[in-house]
Design a protein around this motif. Structure first.
Motif, PDB file in Angstrom:
ATOM      1  N   SER B 145     -79.293  36.860  33.109  1.00  0.00           N
ATOM      2  CA  SER B 145     -79.325  37.973  32.187  1.00  0.00           C
ATOM      3  C   SER B 145     -80.588  37.998  31.353  1.00  0.00           C
ATOM      4  O   SER B 145     -80.894  38.984  30.711  1.00  0.00           O
ATOM      5  N   TYR B 149     -78.350  35.435  23.943  1.00  0.00           N
ATOM      6  CA  TYR B 149     -76.905  35.273  23.736  1.00  0.00           C
ATOM      7  C   TYR B 149     -76.170  34.871  25.006  1.00  0.00           C
ATOM      8  O   TYR B 149     -75.373  33.946  24.991  1.00  0.00           O
ATOM      9  N   PRO B 150     -76.403  35.557  26.133  1.00  0.00           N
ATOM     10  CA  PRO B 150     -75.692  35.137  27.343  1.00  0.00           C
ATOM     11  C   PRO B 150     -76.046  33.725  27.749  1.00  0.00           C
ATOM     12  O   PRO B 150     -75.175  32.980  28.220  1.00  0.00           O
ATOM     13  N   GLU B 226     -66.931  33.234  24.534  1.00  0.00           N
ATOM     14  CA  GLU B 226     -66.944  34.665  24.787  1.00  0.00           C
ATOM     15  C   GLU B 226     -66.310  35.444  23.656  1.00  0.00           C
ATOM     16  O   GLU B 226     -66.012  36.612  23.795  1.00  0.00           O
ATOM     17  N   GLU B 228     -65.885  37.722  20.608  1.00  0.00           N
ATOM     18  CA  GLU B 228     -66.770  38.840  20.295  1.00  0.00           C
ATOM     19  C   GLU B 228     -67.359  38.743  18.916  1.00  0.00           C
ATOM     20  O   GLU B 228     -68.353  39.370  18.618  1.00  0.00           O
ATOM     21  N   VAL B 232     -71.234  37.892  20.607  1.00  0.00           N
ATOM     22  CA  VAL B 232     -70.944  39.214  21.150  1.00  0.00           C
ATOM     23  C   VAL B 232     -70.052  39.099  22.373  1.00  0.00           C
ATOM     24  O   VAL B 232     -68.934  39.531  22.358  1.00  0.00           O
ATOM     25  N   ALA B 233     -70.483  38.541  23.465  1.00  0.00           N
ATOM     26  CA  ALA B 233     -69.515  38.386  24.561  1.00  0.00           C
ATOM     27  C   ALA B 233     -69.867  37.240  25.477  1.00  0.00           C
ATOM     28  O   ALA B 233     -69.351  37.150  26.563  1.00  0.00           O
ATOM     29  N   THR B 237     -72.276  39.286  28.480  1.00  0.00           N
ATOM     30  CA  THR B 237     -72.722  40.329  27.555  1.00  0.00           C
ATOM     31  C   THR B 237     -73.436  41.449  28.274  1.00  0.00           C
ATOM     32  O   THR B 237     -73.228  42.613  27.994  1.00  0.00           O
ATOM     33  N   GLU B 238     -74.331  41.091  29.205  1.00  0.00           N
ATOM     34  CA  GLU B 238     -75.204  42.104  29.775  1.00  0.00           C
ATOM     35  C   GLU B 238     -74.574  42.837  30.953  1.00  0.00           C
ATOM     36  O   GLU B 238     -75.205  43.703  31.539  1.00  0.00           O
TER      37      GLU B 238
ATOM     38  N   HIS C  14     -72.961  44.665  14.575  1.00  0.00           N
ATOM     39  CA  HIS C  14     -72.369  43.415  15.017  1.00  0.00           C
ATOM     40  C   HIS C  14     -70.904  43.480  14.641  1.00  0.00           C
ATOM     41  O   HIS C  14     -70.573  43.999  13.585  1.00  0.00           O
TER      42      HIS C  14
END
Lengths: 162, 344, 364
Positions: B145, B149-150, B226, B228, B232-233, B237-238, C14
């Motif tokens: 990705s 973050y990922p 993961e 949120e 974020v995830a 995420t992507e 966010h």
């Protein structure tokens, strides 16, 4: 509501202390609505606040308020005022110290005495354009960094500049 | 070719393979519905109940929505790895289902129908190994990705999965020790005829395995990678659209796999409870795979229950739990079990 | 990719930054080194607008400052104006104001605790808190018609009298909140995962907290008995018997406990106020075109988030010359960096949740 300073012995003591220590530096004082406002010379700001904090116990800076006196003051009077709202904990007295500034004059930053003043001074710089000498990080806080102008000044239009 | 050969050696295996793919998919669809309704009920809400009767078609609606979303690939992403990781994660979980037995064999005419695709004498090992291959999909996804973050999420997931493999292995060893075989079917057979199920005989093993299983599947309370509100995830995420759906489905498939393992290893697979009690012998009339399904549904429900109730473990505590508590505990458990078996 | 000192960006969009807040976080392999909050995304120029609005017109603006606790903002403004006018408000109006303010404190703390729990993963607690909050919103809706933007005070008193319907509704809603608080405490207080995520996290030393101007439950969790309702009583708070919870840990767990206990004390105050509600006027007649003689005043109240204050300078016309708001979240946010230093990245959302900020108040 009683409006005499005699009912507030602490504030009376503060006034006496300031008169004795800074006689010439005190420009005026007023006591209204149970609140004491003491106007001092710009140069004495740091030493007055330090003395109030260390010797009289006014250890909290509630807020710093910036005023633009463009419409209310005569043209030869200084344009801006800075009000430092002090508070004593415990003891629970309030005190307001006022400082007048002209255009382009700098005030001393009180962040060395009260760490909470950091963002408050940034806000006044951002919205009124008053600079603070000795502030560790003086930059805009609300408006975008490249904004030109100082929105809270009286000559800045309400609708904003295009 | 004779008709019988054609049926028995081609059609039935193909049907079983299709069943192996369909069965987890159907369980996933049920899980999606179950999760949303049960979490809602625990929270005092109703949950989705508009699409179809009581919202039973909601998973279909979700799948359709994801199907129609735009498939975005970040510009700087490694396209090959980016595209291959969702199928990789799914593939490993699905393949493991070939070795999971769903019920006892029964005779149809002269033919014995086995409710499993492959009967390997090392079935348990294969299942555990295959579910660990899913880790590659996670790492590829996070790396490909090309985003902070990922990548952080993927690394956390990988460390989590690898750390919790060890307690799983150790606890499974105790079961193997008692049943004398790592063939899943043998393990279930060993729990019948009135023997106490391994879950009650080896409670510590069961609890450690269950906790590690939840951590393996990245589910609450171990779902920090993961969550949120944090990154974020995490590693997906992507991803958008169908690829995200793959990850989503793969996670649920993994959950079903772990539940199946728990049921087979510790709770008698397809065996009915209380086989020795006379007046409960009617339970034996219910076919084995129905019992199996009931037990799996119970553990899936526990998955959802835990998710709705407990806060999340922070990542360092997650890993500490595995290494400081579960590994020593499962080692000690192994020694105690072995010692007791030899002494008694 | 080197793994020392990454700079990560949280927000402004966010899921857990309580509004449009941007945090520039510098981490060293998960340990937080620096946190710089960047605000201003919700700046609406309220203080400039207020210089061009009459005194009663400013009141609806104040609802939108801390939008989760509208009545506290209203009350702070109105008390400052009344102090400037020099009028005395009838006792009945003061008691009704206290009831509304304490109900609002309950609602605000429920939302704060709910969101804090939600960010740590306890998703059900958020919904339980919001269910109780709905009961309080129903009361506000019955009273003024507004659930969130309540506008529940007027200059000179309160807009309506409390009749049997509303008092009955208040008592009924209050009857079920203690059970709800017990549920939430049962789910969280002794929970090992919750304690692990909140004890010893986000610790701030008392002298630092005091020096940075922290106020509200966060300061009371470090050991200072700072509550304007007790220190400089306003609006008849001196008539009520309640305690101010003070703990000494200074971490996220203590801030959470302080809020839970404050909710109980708020219920105590509301019951006392309802039982002893005096007869009389609920509103003073105030001229429509309100002109206040020149003067200045600074008045603070204890809002749920901290010490909320208004400075008003009047010049004799019907519009104020300057209105400045002292916003508790604005000053509290300065402590975020100190609280987050040395903790892990995953703790930031928890610490931010325990600090309980609202961007409407920060950005004005």
């Amino acid at each position: 509501m009683p409006d005499g300073m005699a009912d507030s012995p602490r504030l009376l003591r503060v006034q006496e202390f300031l008169d004795k220590r800074y006689g010439a530096g005190i420009l005026s004082r007023s006591f209204e609505k149970m609140e004491l406002t003491v106007k001092i010379k710009r140069a004495e700001l740091l030493s007055v606040l330090a003395a109030l904090r260390d010797e009289l116990g006014f250890n909290v800076l509630d807020d710093i308020i910036g005023l633009d006196n463009l419409r209310s003051a005569a043209p030869e009077e200084p344009r801006f005022s800075l009000l430092y709202q002090l508070y004593q904990f415990p003891g629970f007295s309030r005190l307001r110290i006022a400082v007048d500034l002209g255009e382009g004059e700098e005030a001393d930053s009180v962040t060395s005495l009260f760490r909470s003043a950091n963002w408050e001074e940034r806000e006044i710089f951002d919205l009124l354009g008053i600079r603070f000498a000795g502030h560790p990080d003086l930059r805009r806080i609300y408006m975008p960094d490249d904004f030109e102008g100082y929105p809270l000044r009286k000559d800045f239009p309400l609708e904003g500049k295009p | 070719m004779r008709a019988e050969t054609w049926i028995f050696e081609f059609l039935i295996p193909v049907a079983k393979i299709i069943a192996v793919i369909l069965y987890p998919m159907i369980m996933v669809i049920v899980m999606i519905w179950l999760e949303r309704r049960v979490v809602a009920w625990i929270q005092g809400r109703v949950g989705p109940n508009r699409v179809g009767f009581q919202g039973l078609l909601q998973p279909i609606a979700d799948a359709l929505k994801l199907f129609f979303k735009e498939d975005i690939i970040p510009k700087e992403a490694d396209a090959f790895l980016f595209n291959i990781s969702p199928p990789l994660v799914m593939f490993s979980s699905l393949l493991a289902f070939c070795f999971v037995p769903l019920g006892e064999s029964f005779r149809v005419g002269g033919y014995t129908l086995n409710l499993w695709v492959a009967d390997s004498p090392v079935g348990l090992l294969l299942v555990l190994g295959l579910s660990a291959i899913g880790v590659f999909g996670i790492i590829f996804g996070g790396w490909a990705s090309n985003s902070k973050y990922p990548l952080m999420g993927a690394l956390r997931s990988v460390v989590q999965v690898l750390s919790y493999e060890i307690p799983i292995g150790l606890t499974v060893l105790t079961v193997v020790f008692f049943s004398g075989s790592i063939d899943l079917i043998e393990i279930v057979n060993h729990q019948q005829h009135g023997r106490v199920w391994f879950g009650f005989m080896l409670p510590v093993s069961f609890v450690v395995f269950w906790i590690s299983g939840i951590a393996e599947t990245n589910r609450a309370p171990f779902d920090l990678p993961e969550a949120e509100s944090e990154l974020v995830a995490g590693y997906h995420t992507e991803y958008s659209g169908l690829k995200f759906a793959y990850f989503y489905i793969a996670e649920y498939t993994h959950m079903v796999l772990v539940s199946s393992l728990v049921v087979i290893l510790f709770f008698g697979g397809w065996l009915p409870p209380f086989p020795n009690v006379r007046f409960l012998s009617f339970l034996g009339w219910i076919p084995g795979f129905v019992w199996y399904l009931i037990k799996i549904m119970f553990f899936l429900y526990v998955y959802v229950w835990i998710r709705a109730t407990l806060p999340r473990y922070r990542f360092d505590a997650l890993i500490k739990l595995a290494w400081k508590w579960l590994v020593p505990l499962s080692l000690a458990n192994l020694f105690v079990v072995v010692a007791l078996k030899y002494l008694l | 990719m080197a793994f020392k000192e990454i700079e990560l960006n949280m927000g402004p969009q966010h899921p857990s930054t309580h509004g449009v807040l941007r945090l520039k976080v510098t981490v060293d392999n998960e340990v937080v080194l620096k946190v710089e909050p960047i605000i201003g995304y919700l700046h609406r120029g309220m203080e400039k607008l207020w210089e061009n609005a009459t005194y009663p017109q400013i009141l609806p603006f104040t609802d939108r400052l801390d939008y989760l606790a509208a009545v506290s903002n209203n009350l702070a403004y109105v008390l400052a104006v009344e102090k400037l006018m020099g009028v005395e408000i009838p006792k009945r109006a003061q008691y009704i104001r206290v009831i509304l303010a304490e109900l609002q404190r309950l609602a605000s703390h429920l939302s704060a605790v709910g969101f804090m729990a939600n960010e740590m993963g306890a998703v059900s607690v958020l919904l339980y808190c919001f269910q109780s909050r709905e009961g309080i919103m129903d009361i506000f809706e019955n009273y003024t018609g507004g659930r969130l933007m309540v506008h529940g005070v007027r200059i000179g008193g309160v807009p309506f009298d409390l009749d049997e319907d509303v008092t009955g509704l208040i008592r009924r809603s209050l009857a079920e909140i203690p059970g709800r608080i017990k549920d939430i405490e049962g789910l969280l207080n002794e929970n090992r995962i919750w304690e692990h995520r909140t004890r010893g996290i986000g610790v701030i030393k008392p002298e630092d907290a005091f020096a940075l101007g922290l106020t509200g439950p966060a300061l009371r969790a470090t050991g200072f008995a700072w509550d304007i309702r007790k220190n400089i009583p306003y609006c008849s708070y001196e008539d009520f018997d309640f305690e101010v919870p003070v703990l000494a840990g200074g971490d996220v767990y203590d801030r959470y406990l302080v809020r839970m206990e404050e909710m109980r004390q708020s219920m105590r105050i509301i019951e006392q106020a309802l039982d002893r509600l005096p007869q009389g006027e609920f509103r003073l007649r105030v001229p429509r075109l309100l002109k206040i003689p020149p003067g200045e005043v600074f008045h603070t109240v204890e809002a749920p988030k901290g010490e909320l204050g208004f400075y008003i300078k009047s010049d004799g016309t019907d519009k104020p010359e300057r209105v400045k708001m002292k916003s508790p979240s604005f000053i509290n946010l300065q402590s975020l960096e100190l609280m987050c230093k040395g903790n892990l990245f995953s703790d930031i959302v928890g610490i931010l949740g325990s600090l309980d900020i609202v961007l409407g108040e920060i950005d004005k």
